[in-house]
Design an enzyme around this catalytic site. Sequence first.
Site, PDB file in Angstrom:
ATOM      1  N   ARG A  50       0.822  -1.210   0.000  1.00  0.00           N
ATOM      2  CA  ARG A  50       0.000   0.000   0.000  1.00  0.00           C
ATOM      3  C   ARG A  50       0.862   1.269   0.000  1.00  0.00           C
ATOM      4  O   ARG A  50       0.593   2.200  -0.752  1.00  0.00           O
ATOM      5  CB  ARG A  50      -0.958   0.014   1.188  1.00  0.00           C
ATOM      6  CG  ARG A  50      -2.041  -1.057   1.104  1.00  0.00           C
ATOM      7  CD  ARG A  50      -2.941  -1.042   2.314  1.00  0.00           C
ATOM      8  NE  ARG A  50      -2.129  -1.301   3.516  1.00  0.00           N
ATOM      9  CZ  ARG A  50      -2.506  -1.011   4.753  1.00  0.00           C
ATOM     10  NH1 ARG A  50      -3.667  -0.439   4.987  1.00  0.00           N
ATOM     11  NH2 ARG A  50      -1.725  -1.293   5.771  1.00  0.00           N
ATOM     12  N   ASN A  68      -6.065  -2.831   2.151  1.00  0.00           N
ATOM     13  CA  ASN A  68      -5.991  -4.287   2.275  1.00  0.00           C
ATOM     14  C   ASN A  68      -7.402  -4.845   2.364  1.00  0.00           C
ATOM     15  O   ASN A  68      -8.284  -4.221   2.966  1.00  0.00           O
ATOM     16  CB  ASN A  68      -5.232  -4.693   3.540  1.00  0.00           C
ATOM     17  CG  ASN A  68      -3.735  -4.522   3.401  1.00  0.00           C
ATOM     18  OD1 ASN A  68      -3.187  -4.481   2.315  1.00  0.00           O
ATOM     19  ND2 ASN A  68      -3.057  -4.423   4.532  1.00  0.00           N
TER      20      ASN A  68
END
Length: 122
Positions: A50, A68
């Site tokens: 990320r 996520n």
Amino acid sequence: MIQNNTNSNSSLNKEINTSSSSSSSSSSFSYEYIRVHLIISGKVQGVYFRKHTQDVSLQNYVYGWVKNLPNGDVECVLEGLKSNVDKVIRWCHRGPPNSRVDNVEIKYEAFTGNFTDFKITE
């Protein structure tokens, strides 16, 4: 899975025509803004996927978000110039060090222009 649903709205696609006064030839450049929704699967959690996605996106003037998913995948939405978004998509197929990307699902959506930053969400 790749779904191509390119938006042809003239407000989203800007075309610039240039011509030379010494020549009768002219060239046209198209600046197409797009939005894509990605699901990235593989070893993509616990490897800073990320954070790296945010960094690569901002370096390419692409905005949106990444998060996520409970099943171990990563989901993100990207908006920007098609050429810049394409660079981020190519990077998502590789991912950061220590990751393993098995699949990138790409869904093209209507560009909104609502993002001014790139956020990491939970």
